[in-house]
Write a protein that holds these residues in place. Structure first.
Motif, PDB file in Angstrom:
ATOM      1  N   SER A 132      -2.326   6.037  17.048  1.00  0.00           N
ATOM      2  CA  SER A 132      -1.684   5.159  18.121  1.00  0.00           C
ATOM      3  C   SER A 132      -2.105   3.720  17.824  1.00  0.00           C
ATOM      4  CB  SER A 132      -2.250   5.945  19.332  1.00  0.00           C
ATOM      5  OG  SER A 132      -3.721   5.485  19.499  1.00  0.00           O
ATOM      6  N   THR A 133      -1.243   2.833  18.636  1.00  0.00           N
ATOM      7  CA  THR A 133      -1.349   1.467  18.680  1.00  0.00           C
ATOM      8  C   THR A 133      -2.938   1.115  19.074  1.00  0.00           C
ATOM      9  OG1 THR A 133       0.801   0.985  19.029  1.00  0.00           O
ATOM     10  CG2 THR A 133      -0.699  -0.633  19.381  1.00  0.00           C
ATOM     11  N   GLU A 134      -3.271   2.027  20.174  1.00  0.00           N
ATOM     12  CA  GLU A 134      -4.508   1.710  20.650  1.00  0.00           C
ATOM     13  C   GLU A 134      -6.055   1.863  19.659  1.00  0.00           C
ATOM     14  OE1 GLU A 134      -1.651   2.325  23.935  1.00  0.00           O
ATOM     15  OE2 GLU A 134      -2.253   3.333  22.271  1.00  0.00           O
ATOM     16  N   VAL A 177      -5.776  -0.802  16.775  1.00  0.00           N
ATOM     17  CA  VAL A 177      -6.689  -1.968  17.110  1.00  0.00           C
ATOM     18  C   VAL A 177      -7.989  -1.887  16.929  1.00  0.00           C
ATOM     19  CG1 VAL A 177      -6.763  -3.809  18.774  1.00  0.00           C
ATOM     20  CG2 VAL A 177      -4.530  -2.770  18.063  1.00  0.00           C
ATOM     21  N   ALA A 178      -8.398  -0.682  17.944  1.00  0.00           N
ATOM     22  CA  ALA A 178      -9.814  -0.417  18.265  1.00  0.00           C
ATOM     23  C   ALA A 178     -10.444  -0.043  17.050  1.00  0.00           C
ATOM     24  CB  ALA A 178      -9.929   0.912  19.059  1.00  0.00           C
ATOM     25  N   PHE A 197     -10.032  -4.880  25.717  1.00  0.00           N
ATOM     26  CA  PHE A 197      -9.101  -4.350  26.404  1.00  0.00           C
ATOM     27  C   PHE A 197      -8.894  -4.032  27.474  1.00  0.00           C
ATOM     28  CE2 PHE A 197      -8.602  -3.139  21.761  1.00  0.00           C
ATOM     29  CZ  PHE A 197      -7.283  -3.387  21.573  1.00  0.00           C
ATOM     30  N   VAL A 247     -10.629  -1.654  29.182  1.00  0.00           N
ATOM     31  CA  VAL A 247     -10.619  -0.202  29.358  1.00  0.00           C
ATOM     32  C   VAL A 247     -12.300   0.319  29.226  1.00  0.00           C
ATOM     33  CG1 VAL A 247      -8.270   0.108  28.349  1.00  0.00           C
ATOM     34  CG2 VAL A 247     -10.434   0.108  26.977  1.00  0.00           C
ATOM     35  N   THR A 278     -13.592   5.338  26.373  1.00  0.00           N
ATOM     36  CA  THR A 278     -12.346   5.525  25.787  1.00  0.00           C
ATOM     37  C   THR A 278     -12.134   4.973  24.290  1.00  0.00           C
ATOM     38  OG1 THR A 278     -11.344   5.330  28.162  1.00  0.00           O
ATOM     39  CG2 THR A 278      -9.825   4.868  26.419  1.00  0.00           C
ATOM     40  N   VAL A 279     -12.843   3.941  24.346  1.00  0.00           N
ATOM     41  CA  VAL A 279     -12.855   3.065  22.990  1.00  0.00           C
ATOM     42  C   VAL A 279     -13.444   3.981  22.065  1.00  0.00           C
ATOM     43  CG1 VAL A 279     -13.440   1.180  21.683  1.00  0.00           C
ATOM     44  CG2 VAL A 279     -12.580   1.085  23.805  1.00  0.00           C
ATOM     45  N   ARG A 334     -11.554   6.706  20.984  1.00  0.00           N
ATOM     46  CA  ARG A 334     -10.448   6.467  19.932  1.00  0.00           C
ATOM     47  C   ARG A 334     -10.729   6.319  18.679  1.00  0.00           C
ATOM     48  NH1 ARG A 334      -7.899   1.453  23.832  1.00  0.00           N
ATOM     49  NH2 ARG A 334      -6.829   3.084  25.413  1.00  0.00           N
ATOM     50  N   SER A 382       0.928  -4.528  14.774  1.00  0.00           N
ATOM     51  CA  SER A 382      -0.521  -3.936  15.060  1.00  0.00           C
ATOM     52  C   SER A 382      -1.590  -4.775  14.122  1.00  0.00           C
ATOM     53  CB  SER A 382      -0.765  -2.532  14.847  1.00  0.00           C
ATOM     54  OG  SER A 382      -0.387  -2.062  13.597  1.00  0.00           O
ATOM     55  N   GLU A 420      -1.865  -8.135  16.131  1.00  0.00           N
ATOM     56  CA  GLU A 420      -2.743  -7.985  17.311  1.00  0.00           C
ATOM     57  C   GLU A 420      -4.190  -7.959  16.957  1.00  0.00           C
ATOM     58  OE1 GLU A 420      -2.823  -5.095  21.366  1.00  0.00           O
ATOM     59  OE2 GLU A 420      -1.544  -4.593  19.510  1.00  0.00           O
TER      60      GLU A 420
END
Length: 422
Positions: free
Chosen positions: A127-129, A132-133, A151, A153, A157-158, A161, A190, A193
Motif C-alpha cells: 500500500s502507499t502508506e 512510505v513508512a 503522517f 497517525v 499503526t506505523v 505497516r 510514492s 513522497e
C-alpha cells in the motif's frame, strides 16, 4: 571519551550509515527484513564492544563486515545454496581493508544500492502508506515515532505497516533492482513522497535536541538528483529537486550559534547557499518547461523560489505566494497545506485573514496533535493584540512538539505574550 559520549557517537554513526548498510545487505541477502535485522545485530555488537575498544577508524565498514558475518551464520543455519555462501565469504575478504563495497555504488546512479532499496520499498505490492513508512524506516533512519508524527497517525499503526510490508516483500520475492521504464514511471509518485518526507524530517526534526538534521536533507537531495538523471522527462521529479535545492540553501541560516532555531523572517540571507538557490531555480525552470501545469512539488518549489528571489523578508511577493498556495490546496486537499496557506494570507492580507483559515481547521481530526496549527494561531492572535489567547496557543503548541529546540522557542513566545509583546 566517556561511555555516554561513545553511545552518542554510535547513534550518530548509525544515523549516517544505517541506510547504506541495510541497502548493501539487501543486495547480498535479497531480503529487506533480514537485512534490517542483520544491521541491528551489528549495532548491538558495536554497543557492546566500542565503549571498551574505541570507535573504529571506518565505523561503517566495521558494521558492514560484522553484519556480513552474521549473514553467513544465518545462511548456514538456513542451509542455503553453497554458491551464495561462497559469494558472501568472498565479499567479506575483499572488503576487510576499508569497506570499499560499502561505498562502491555511491556515485553510480544506476548501480546505487540506496536507490534500488527505495524502489523495492515503494513496490506496488505494498500500500502507499506501507511504502512510505518502510522507506522512511530503511533509508531515512527514522524511528516509528518520527514516522508516525510525519503522517499524523498513531505509532502502533506505523509499526504494523512496517512489519507487514517486510513480510509482504519477502513472500513476493521482489528482486533487488531498479524497475524497467514502464514500471519505473508508475512507481515514481510514492518514491517522490518518501524523498520529500525524509527531507522534511531533516529540515525540521520531529524530536530530539537538534532543530535540523542536515544528513537527512543531504540523503534526500542526493536521491532526488539521482532520480532526475534516471527519469529526465518527468517534470515533478525536477519540481521536487527544485524544492529541495532551494530549501537546503537555507540550512546554515536556520540555526543560531547555540543551535537555536532562526525563523525565516529573521534569517541572515547572506548565509543562504546561492549555488543551491541557482540549482533549484534551474530545476524549477526545467519542470515548468516539461509540464503543462505545475504539480504539487513544482508549486511548492515556486513558493520557495519567491523567498529565494527576495533580497529581504520585506520584499517577498506574498500575493503571488497566496495564489500558489491556492493552487496547491486545490490539488492536494491537505490540511497541512491549509495551515501554510493561512500563514501566507496573514503576510499578504493581515492576521485576521490568516486566522479565519486557521480557525476553519480546528475541527480537522488529522491536525488534533499537529503543533503547527496552535503555533500559527498563536502568531496571528499575538499580531492582533489578543495576547492571552496567543499565550495559551503557544503553550499548547509547546506541549505538542517533541523537539526541544522548538519547545524552547514556543515557550519563549508564550512568555513574550504574557508581557504583552507581539
Amino acid at each position: 571519551m566517556t561511555q555516554s559520549d561513545t553511545h552518542d557517537a554510535i547513534d550518530a554513526v548509525w544515523r549516517i550509515e544505517s541506510a547504506r548498510l541495510i541497502a548493501g545487505l539487501t543486495r547480498i541477502t535479497g531480503d529487506v527484513g533480514l537485512a534490517e535485522d542483520l544491521a541491528q545485530d551489528a549495532l548491538v555488537v558495536a554497543l557492546e564492544r566500542w565503549p571498551q575498544a574505541g570507535i573504529p577508524d571506518n565505523p561503517g565498514a566495521w558494521l558492514m563486515a560484522t553484519a556480513k558475518h552474521r549473514a553467513i551464520d544465518q545462511l548456514r543455519r538456513s542451509k542455503m545454496l553453497d554458491r551464495k555462501h561462497e559469494q558472501l565469504g568472498h565479499e567479506i575478504e575483499v572488503g576487510r581493508d576499508g569497506g570499499s563495497d560499502l561505498d562502491a555504488a555511491i556515485d553510480d546512479p544506476i548501480g546505487d544500492d540506496l536507490l534500488r532499496l527505495m524502489f523495492i520499498a515503494c513496490h506496488p505490492v505494498l500500500s502507499t502508506e506501507a511504502r512510505v513508512a518502510l522507506t522512511l524506516r530503511l533509508l531515512g533512519g527514522l524511528t516509528t515515532d518520527e514516522i508516525a508524527r510525519a503522517f499524523l497517525v498513531p505509532e502502533s499503526t506505523v509499526a504494523q505497516r512496517i512489519v507487514r510490508a517486510k513480510r509482504t516483500l519477502r513472500e513476493a520475492r521482489v528482486p533487488f533492482e531498479v524497475p524497467r521504464r514502464a514500471e519505473l514511471t508508475a512507481r515514481l509518485a510514492s518514491v517522490l513522497e518518501v524523498i520529500y518526507l525524509v527531507f522534511n524530517e531533516g529540515y525540521s526534526a520531529t524530536a530530539g535536541d537538534d532543530w535540523v538534521r542536515p544528513e537527512l536533507c543531504e540523503d534526500a537531495l542526493r536521491l532526488g538528483r539521482i532520480l532526475a538523471e534516471l527519469v529526465p522527462e518527468e517534470p515533478e521529479v525536477y519540481g521536487l529537486v527544485a524544492l529541495l535545492e532551494i530549501q537546503a540553501s537555507r540550512l546554515r541560516a536556520r540555526v543560531g550559534p547555540g543551535g537555536e532555531p532562526i525563523l525565516l523572517a529573521d534569517q541572515d540571507r547572506t548565509r543562504w547557499d546561492q549555488l543551491l538557490v541557482r540549482r533549484g531555480l534551474a530545476a524549477l525552470e526545467r519542470a515548468e518547461r516539461l509540464a503543462g501545469a505545475l504539480g504539487p512539488y513544482a508549486l511548492q518549489a515556486a513558493i520557495a523560489a519567491c523567498h529565494a528571489r527576495a533580497r529581504t523578508s520585506e520584499e517577498t511577493d506574498w500575493t503571488r505566494i497566496t495564489a500558489l498556495y491556492d493552487a496547491l490546496a486545490q490539488l492536494t486537499q491537505s490540511p497541512v497545506v491549509e495551515v501554510n496557506r493561512a500563514v501566507a494570507y496573514t503576510m499578504a492580507f493581515g492576521p485576521a485573514a490568516g486566522l479565519e483559515i486557521a480557525n476553519s481547521l480546528l475541527s480537522e481530526p488529522a491536525l488534533a496533535k499537529y503543533h503547527l496549527l496552535p503555533t500559527v494561531r498563536g502568531d496571528f492572535l499575538a499580531k492582533l493584540g489578543r495576547f492571552e489567547e496567543a499565550r495559551a496557543e503557544f503553550e499548547r503548541a509547546a506541549a505538542l512538539t517533541r523537539n526541544t529546540r522548538e519547545r524552547d522557542l514556543l515557550r519563549a513566545r508564550a512568555a513574550g505574550c504574557e508581557r504583552g509583546e507581539p
